[in-house]
Design an enzyme around this catalytic site. Sequence first.
Site: not given
Length: 277
Positions: A92, A139, A223-226
């Site tokens: 993603h 993912d 958020q931002g760690d994906s």
Amino acid sequence: MDKQRKHLIRLGAGVAAGLGAAALAWAGTAANAATDAPESDFEAQIIGGQPAEEGQYPWLVGLGSPGEGTPWERQFCGGSVIAADVVLTAAHCVEDASAGDLVVFSGSVDLESDAVVETAVADLHVADSFNDPVAMANDWALLKLAEPVDVEPIALGTEAAAYDALETAGWGNTGSEYPVVAEWVEVPFVSDADCESAYPGEVDAASMLCAGDLANGGVDSCQGDSGGPIMTPAGGEQVLVGIVSWGYGCAEAGNPGVYAEIAGFAGAIDEVLAGWE
């Protein structure tokens, strides 16, 4: 509450130019999932973590866009070096990108350090089975770098297992900021049964694993760690068991973080790597 992908563009920093409308759309609706979350008795702080030391996770890299600005300003996802010229990240993060839209930052946990090396991406493979059989299943994506990086790769966990705890790391939202120095946190392992109870009908146990403090919350990726790693704990050779993927909010009790489980698609990764040799 809507399911939150954990790769949103950080507030107040650079825009990931070239990634397309899908990435940008998330920024307006859920740039900090914690603002939408029910009130709780913990302070969202990765969440609940601490700064990583140089060399602690040599394979941890930032994924960003080329152009002007510091690596910290351009980074929007994480990744893990699994071979000298290959990075594993979340599908993603890059589903709407081409290789030329992406760069990788390696060499330091401090994205404003002079030691950071920026490397172009030469090729990109997004999992063919992404979002099948359920949203966010499988993912994962692979990035073929334009040149090797001087980084110790991490071994892949090819067998599903139960753990007492795992570690995750990245430059994502801590609840108050997007740190310049990557943070890490230990998160309790959550069984498939408990994960499916937390997210009925949304978990593909074959390609997802959960981790977090179900009872109390307080520790999680955000958020931002994906795209970044979730690993076996320090001590001996660490193994990459998953990829930061999604969750409801960040570090909420009852809502563990959901990670793409590498054991579920290790064979597919090997096939892509063989084709790149």
